[in-house]
Design a protein around this motif. Structure first.
Motif, PDB file in Angstrom:
ATOM      1  N   GLN A 309       0.794  -1.227   0.000  1.00  0.00           N
ATOM      2  CA  GLN A 309       0.000   0.000   0.000  1.00  0.00           C
ATOM      3  C   GLN A 309       0.831   1.285   0.000  1.00  0.00           C
ATOM      4  O   GLN A 309       0.385   2.296  -0.539  1.00  0.00           O
ATOM      5  CB  GLN A 309      -0.924   0.021   1.233  1.00  0.00           C
ATOM      6  CG  GLN A 309      -2.135  -0.871   1.110  1.00  0.00           C
ATOM      7  CD  GLN A 309      -1.770  -2.343   1.074  1.00  0.00           C
ATOM      8  OE1 GLN A 309      -1.063  -2.839   1.952  1.00  0.00           O
ATOM      9  NE2 GLN A 309      -2.230  -3.049   0.051  1.00  0.00           N
ATOM     10  N   THR A 310       2.001   1.275   0.632  1.00  0.00           N
ATOM     11  CA  THR A 310       2.769   2.519   0.737  1.00  0.00           C
ATOM     12  C   THR A 310       4.257   2.263   0.502  1.00  0.00           C
ATOM     13  O   THR A 310       4.762   1.157   0.735  1.00  0.00           O
ATOM     14  CB  THR A 310       2.613   3.191   2.116  1.00  0.00           C
ATOM     15  OG1 THR A 310       3.236   2.393   3.122  1.00  0.00           O
ATOM     16  CG2 THR A 310       1.157   3.402   2.476  1.00  0.00           C
ATOM     17  N   VAL A 311       4.942   3.313   0.032  1.00  0.00           N
ATOM     18  CA  VAL A 311       6.399   3.310  -0.074  1.00  0.00           C
ATOM     19  C   VAL A 311       6.912   4.489   0.745  1.00  0.00           C
ATOM     20  O   VAL A 311       6.732   5.650   0.363  1.00  0.00           O
ATOM     21  CB  VAL A 311       6.872   3.420  -1.535  1.00  0.00           C
ATOM     22  CG1 VAL A 311       8.398   3.497  -1.595  1.00  0.00           C
ATOM     23  CG2 VAL A 311       6.371   2.240  -2.355  1.00  0.00           C
ATOM     24  N   SER A 312       7.501   4.189   1.891  1.00  0.00           N
ATOM     25  CA  SER A 312       8.139   5.190   2.744  1.00  0.00           C
ATOM     26  C   SER A 312       9.646   4.939   2.708  1.00  0.00           C
ATOM     27  O   SER A 312      10.101   3.964   2.115  1.00  0.00           O
ATOM     28  CB  SER A 312       7.614   5.088   4.173  1.00  0.00           C
ATOM     29  OG  SER A 312       6.205   5.248   4.211  1.00  0.00           O
ATOM     30  N   THR A 313      10.425   5.783   3.368  1.00  0.00           N
ATOM     31  CA  THR A 313      11.882   5.654   3.198  1.00  0.00           C
ATOM     32  C   THR A 313      12.604   5.022   4.377  1.00  0.00           C
ATOM     33  O   THR A 313      13.717   4.533   4.216  1.00  0.00           O
ATOM     34  CB  THR A 313      12.522   7.033   2.956  1.00  0.00           C
ATOM     35  OG1 THR A 313      12.308   7.868   4.095  1.00  0.00           O
ATOM     36  CG2 THR A 313      11.978   7.675   1.702  1.00  0.00           C
TER      37      THR A 313
END
Length: 458
Positions: A309-313
């Motif tokens: 669902q998400t791409v964070s760092t």
């Protein structure tokens, strides 16, 4: 001040369409083809794609860890975020074991307040479970904190299975969501002891002591605990297909599981740990480690299918001098990579430009989904009327080379040195104000606002 963006295309989680965008003050006021509106300034964005400001829901600024402090505090870290198109970060308020949640939150408010150039919020780390912690939870929601973090590794943060169960059950009853770092601490510690006894102390031992199947085991165990608690969960920084398989099986059982991955697992691989030069290898040490190259295709397919669902760092930046603390012992290398500055251009270049994901999918994983998941939608994550005018103007013809010397991060290096981008970020607007242009942050003073967040709506 009324600003009209003319001639571009506007991205949403549903698709991308040719449209003009009108901003009045800090808010989006109108969206449509060929808008006829009076404006104080007209911005020609012909040929560009306008994204809602990116949200990075996993950063670590001004964090004390491994006997040192991250190179990026909230000032340099948030400037790096803006340069990379991220207009909102959600960092982690981290109480020490035995410390109250309120004390930890107060310390992080002090770290960030008046120093942050983009908008920001906090997750609350729970590294201890007790009656007093339980009693504090309603006040965290009152303070605009609706998401939490727990760890299945690291002695200073580790929660046992029973406490994980109790905490998840309580958070779910209150309407909260929890992200969990999943690795098998006990077996990892045993593998580390074996490597040390054998004198294998280089960065090459890092991935060998944290194999992907121990991440998958921890994901499977967490999901069974969550099943018992009736709790939705977020798997943070997932790295490999085995771990993803456990998520898919849990979803088939009817469980609600959200997944986050990170650019380093989509762009880099574990061969970087086996370089002979210590500095070249140590700069990539993070946990979980980089994986085999074949895992990248698995993660990209999962993004395309919507399984992630998400791409964070997981931006956790250290200088190479700080990384050198582990020259004689790989376990003393501070773990983490700088990434908030490069994420948007990497996702376009490796994803959209190579047709692994669509523009709409990029918008979902960088903007809309994190806004919904962490209680910021529709103020953030969309360019519909009434939303904050956080805008990333992406120019597909603006390709360039990623170089440390151009970065705002205080790390002094980028893991993506020499990467040739497909296109680039032309402008970044924060609540209707031009915050960055052509790789330069224009704000001279911190303009970030604290974002009190509601409950998950994904």
């Amino acid at each position: 001040m009324r600003t009209l963006f003319k001639g571009g295309s506007v991205a949403s989680g549903r698709g991308v369409r040719r449209a003009d965008l009108l901003v009045e003050g800090e808010k989006v006021s109108a969206l449509g083809r060929g808008l006829k509106a009076e404006a104080d300034r007209i911005i020609d964005v012909g040929g560009c794609v306008l994204f809602p400001g990116f949200i990075d829901a996993h950063t670590h600024f001004d964090l004390e860890v491994a006997g040192t402090v991250t190179a990026d505090g909230f000032a340099s870290g948030s400037r790096a975020a803006l340069r990379g198109g991220t207009t909102t970060v959600i960092d982690f308020a981290c109480p020490d074991k035995g410390e109250s949640l309120a004390s930890g939150l107060g310390r992080w408010r002090e770290k960030a307040g008046g120093k942050t150039f983009c908008d920001y919020g906090f997750h609350m780390t729970i590294d201890d479970w007790s009656g007093s912690v339980r009693q504090e939870l309603p006040e965290m929601f009152a303070q605009g904190i609706s998401s939490f973090k727990m760890y299945m590794t690291y002695p200073a943060m580790l929660l046992g299975d029973g406490d994980l169960y109790r905490a998840l059950k309580e958070l779910t009853a209150l309407g909260g969501i929890c992200g969990v770092h999943c690795e098998n601490a006990g077996v990892i510690d045993a593998l580390i002891a074996e490597k040390k006894a054998a004198g294998e102390l280089s960065p090459a031992s890092h991935p060998r002591t944290r194999p992907p199947y121990l991440e998958a085991e921890a994901v499977a165990r967490l999901l069974r605990i969550a099943q018992a608690a009736g709790a939705p969960v977020v798997i943070v920084h997932l790295t490999n297909g085995e771990a993803l398989g456990e998520v898919l099986r849990a979803r088939k059982r009817g469980q609600t599981v959200y997944v986050e991955t990170c650019p380093q697992y989509l762009a880099l691989d574990e061969s970087l740990y086996f370089q002979e030069n210590f500095s070249d290898a140590a700069r990539y040490v993070c946990a979980p480690p980089l994986r085999e190259k074949r895992e990248q295709d698995i993660l990209w397919r999962a993004l395309r299918r919507g399984d992630i669902q998400t791409v964070s760092t997981d931006h956790c930046a250290f200088t190479l001098e700080q990384k050198a603390m582990g020259r004689e012992d790989f376990t003393r290398i501070p773990g983490g990579l700088p990434g908030v500055e490069a994420r948007g251009e990497l996702m376009w270049s490796l994803g959209v430009a190579r047709r692994r994901i669509s523009v709409a999918q990029m918008c979902r994983v960088l903007s809309e989904n994190p806004a919904r998941l962490y209680g910021l939608f529709p103020r953030k994550g969309t360019l519909q009327p009434g939303a904050d005018a956080d805008i990333v103007v992406y120019d597909p013809s603006g390709g360039h080379i990623l170089r440390a010397e151009d970065c705002e991060s205080a790390a002094g290096y980028t893991p993506y040195e020499g990467f040739a981008t497909d296109g680039g970020i032309r402008q970044v607007w924060l609540r209707g104000r031009l915050a960055a242009e052509s790789g330069n942050v224009l704000l001279s003073t911190p303009e970030g606002k604290y974002m009190a967040r509601g409950k998950c709506a994904l």
